[in-house]
Design a protein around this motif. Sequence first.
Motif, mmCIF file in Angstrom:
data_model
loop_
_atom_site.group_PDB
_atom_site.id
_atom_site.type_symbol
_atom_site.label_atom_id
_atom_site.label_comp_id
_atom_site.label_asym_id
_atom_site.label_seq_id
_atom_site.Cartn_x
_atom_site.Cartn_y
_atom_site.Cartn_z
ATOM 1 N N VAL A 35 0.834 -1.202 0.000
ATOM 2 C CA VAL A 35 0.000 0.000 0.000
ATOM 3 C C VAL A 35 0.874 1.261 0.000
ATOM 4 O O VAL A 35 0.598 2.236 -0.701
ATOM 5 N N HIS A 36 1.964 1.214 0.770
ATOM 6 C CA HIS A 36 2.820 2.386 0.949
ATOM 7 C C HIS A 36 3.524 2.774 -0.351
ATOM 8 O O HIS A 36 3.717 3.963 -0.627
ATOM 9 N N VAL A 37 3.924 1.776 -1.157
ATOM 10 C CA VAL A 37 4.547 2.095 -2.450
ATOM 11 C C VAL A 37 3.494 2.720 -3.367
ATOM 12 O O VAL A 37 3.764 3.694 -4.080
ATOM 13 N N LEU A 38 2.259 2.190 -3.317
ATOM 14 C CA LEU A 38 1.189 2.761 -4.138
ATOM 15 C C LEU A 38 0.891 4.204 -3.741
ATOM 16 O O LEU A 38 0.781 5.082 -4.600
ATOM 17 N N ASP A 39 0.764 4.482 -2.440
ATOM 18 C CA ASP A 39 0.430 5.862 -2.060
ATOM 19 C C ASP A 39 1.581 6.815 -2.406
ATOM 20 O O ASP A 39 1.355 7.937 -2.848
ATOM 21 N N PRO B 73 20.533 12.372 -4.501
ATOM 22 C CA PRO B 73 20.774 10.976 -4.926
ATOM 23 C C PRO B 73 20.918 10.039 -3.727
ATOM 24 O O PRO B 73 20.602 8.848 -3.831
ATOM 25 N N PHE B 74 21.379 10.586 -2.591
ATOM 26 C CA PHE B 74 21.529 9.774 -1.387
ATOM 27 C C PHE B 74 20.213 9.107 -1.007
ATOM 28 O O PHE B 74 20.139 7.888 -0.802
ATOM 29 N N TRP B 75 19.136 9.907 -0.925
ATOM 30 C CA TRP B 75 17.835 9.346 -0.532
ATOM 31 C C TRP B 75 17.202 8.544 -1.658
ATOM 32 O O TRP B 75 16.419 7.633 -1.404
ATOM 33 N N GLN B 76 17.531 8.868 -2.917
ATOM 34 C CA GLN B 76 17.036 8.039 -4.025
ATOM 35 C C GLN B 76 17.587 6.624 -3.907
ATOM 36 O O GLN B 76 16.845 5.641 -4.008
ATOM 37 N N VAL B 77 18.908 6.525 -3.668
ATOM 38 C CA VAL B 77 19.534 5.205 -3.552
ATOM 39 C C VAL B 77 19.027 4.496 -2.301
ATOM 40 O O VAL B 77 18.714 3.296 -2.318
ATOM 41 N N TRP B 78 18.906 5.259 -1.194
ATOM 42 C CA TRP B 78 18.388 4.697 0.059
ATOM 43 C C TRP B 78 17.018 4.060 -0.166
ATOM 44 O O TRP B 78 16.780 2.903 0.186
ATOM 45 N N ASP B 79 16.108 4.828 -0.767
ATOM 46 C CA ASP B 79 14.739 4.341 -0.956
ATOM 47 C C ASP B 79 14.674 3.224 -1.987
ATOM 48 O O ASP B 79 13.859 2.298 -1.861
ATOM 49 N N LEU B 80 15.554 3.308 -3.006
ATOM 50 C CA LEU B 80 15.586 2.239 -4.016
ATOM 51 C C LEU B 80 16.011 0.909 -3.384
ATOM 52 O O LEU B 80 15.392 -0.132 -3.609
ATOM 53 N N LEU B 81 17.064 0.962 -2.553
ATOM 54 C CA LEU B 81 17.516 -0.251 -1.858
ATOM 55 C C LEU B 81 16.421 -0.795 -0.951
ATOM 56 O O LEU B 81 16.165 -2.001 -0.891
ATOM 57 N N MET B 82 15.759 0.139 -0.234
ATOM 58 C CA MET B 82 14.707 -0.273 0.692
ATOM 59 C C MET B 82 13.559 -0.932 -0.074
ATOM 60 O O MET B 82 13.008 -1.937 0.357
ATOM 61 N N LEU B 83 13.226 -0.348 -1.230
ATOM 62 C CA LEU B 83 12.144 -0.885 -2.066
ATOM 63 C C LEU B 83 12.462 -2.307 -2.528
ATOM 64 O O LEU B 83 11.660 -3.231 -2.326
ATOM 65 N N TRP B 84 13.626 -2.479 -3.134
ATOM 66 C CA TRP B 84 13.980 -3.797 -3.691
ATOM 67 C C TRP B 84 14.184 -4.828 -2.589
ATOM 68 O O TRP B 84 13.606 -5.915 -2.628
ATOM 69 N N LEU B 85 15.012 -4.494 -1.605
ATOM 70 C CA LEU B 85 15.282 -5.464 -0.540
ATOM 71 C C LEU B 85 14.019 -5.767 0.251
ATOM 72 O O LEU B 85 13.734 -6.914 0.581
ATOM 73 N N GLY B 86 13.232 -4.725 0.557
ATOM 74 C CA GLY B 86 12.021 -4.910 1.358
ATOM 75 C C GLY B 86 11.024 -5.812 0.653
ATOM 76 O O GLY B 86 10.461 -6.728 1.264
ATOM 77 N N LEU B 87 10.799 -5.569 -0.623
ATOM 78 C CA LEU B 87 9.804 -6.365 -1.337
ATOM 79 C C LEU B 87 10.278 -7.787 -1.588
ATOM 80 O O LEU B 87 9.491 -8.735 -1.521
ATOM 81 N N VAL B 121 5.155 -6.045 -9.903
ATOM 82 C CA VAL B 121 4.494 -4.784 -10.257
ATOM 83 C C VAL B 121 4.914 -3.671 -9.299
ATOM 84 O O VAL B 121 5.225 -2.544 -9.713
ATOM 85 N N THR B 122 4.961 -3.971 -7.993
ATOM 86 C CA THR B 122 5.294 -2.949 -7.008
ATOM 87 C C THR B 122 6.747 -2.498 -7.140
ATOM 88 O O THR B 122 7.052 -1.310 -7.029
ATOM 89 N N ILE B 123 7.667 -3.442 -7.401
ATOM 90 C CA ILE B 123 9.072 -3.069 -7.575
ATOM 91 C C ILE B 123 9.244 -2.195 -8.819
ATOM 92 O O ILE B 123 9.911 -1.155 -8.787
ATOM 93 N N VAL B 124 8.611 -2.600 -9.934
ATOM 94 C CA VAL B 124 8.743 -1.821 -11.176
ATOM 95 C C VAL B 124 8.141 -0.435 -10.993
ATOM 96 O O VAL B 124 8.770 0.587 -11.324
ATOM 97 N N LEU B 125 6.937 -0.380 -10.418
ATOM 98 C CA LEU B 125 6.273 0.905 -10.201
ATOM 99 C C LEU B 125 7.138 1.817 -9.317
ATOM 100 O O LEU B 125 7.402 2.972 -9.662
ATOM 101 N N GLY B 126 7.585 1.292 -8.190
ATOM 102 C CA GLY B 126 8.380 2.091 -7.255
ATOM 103 C C GLY B 126 9.675 2.581 -7.885
ATOM 104 O O GLY B 126 10.078 3.735 -7.698
#
Lengths: 125, 151
Positions: A35-39, B73-87, B121-126
């Motif tokens: 949900v958080h990625v969507l929002d 770019p610091f927070w972009q990389v931070w959030d990208l890592l969090m997105l991929w690793l988290g999912l 889908v969530t990884i690609v979208l994010g």
Amino acid sequence: MASAQSGTLYRGREGMWSWVAHRISGMAIFLFLLVHVLDTALVRVSPEAYNEVIGHYKTVVFGLGEVALVGAVIFHALNGLRIILVDFWSKGTTHQRKLFWGVVIVWAVLMAGFLPRHLMHMFGA
Amino acid sequence: MSTSTTSIPDPTTRYRRTGQRGLNAEMLSWMFMRGSGALLVILVFGHLFVNLWLGDGVKGIDFAFVGGKWASPFWQVWDLLMLWLGLIHGGNGVRTIINDYARGDRTRMVLKALLYFAVVVTIVLGTLVIFTFDPCPVGAEPSLLPSFCEG
């Protein structure tokens, strides 16, 4: 002899309950993450759309939900570190019960730090 | 009492649980959960500290806040890592849960197909959102934008 009533080394003890809590918290965090990625993706729609939806996170109900979420995240994180210690530290299995109570104590300390601050943000003290 | 001695191996003697040698998918998955988990503790605690603790906490989060963070770019990389690793970490955890509780082969297959679909889908979208994000969209209401959007 161990029985269902008295339990065993694992059953009904710290090992089992930490596993149950780890599973439930993990499942809940995963659902929230979707949900958080969507929002967050609404930043690509418009500033208004993002602000509108993220505004819901600032309501009382969501504010309390964030307390539960942060509680789940902190537990899952700390218990995950405990699992790593049990798996890789030579004394890990010997101390797994102490490690569990360590998780509970550090969880309580971190929540005691987060909760008042979050409530101040929510209710503007 | 018998005087013959039976040789019992030391309980700590290593033995092979499966016929498989070396690396295999489930072992890699097991290693990944521990490696990504340790990294995620740092990434997620940092995320919660900056977004929910510092400043106005959740009340301070709006488009301008996100724009300000992703300008770096610091927070972009931070959030990208969090997105991929988290999912992937979360998806792999849910895969384990499905394997544990879904009894029928068909149910298990359908649930895992849905899971993999949601994760991809969530990884690609994010990822697209992080890399195509424009903190100063043309024609947007200026008061909603980060302070560096001028002119």
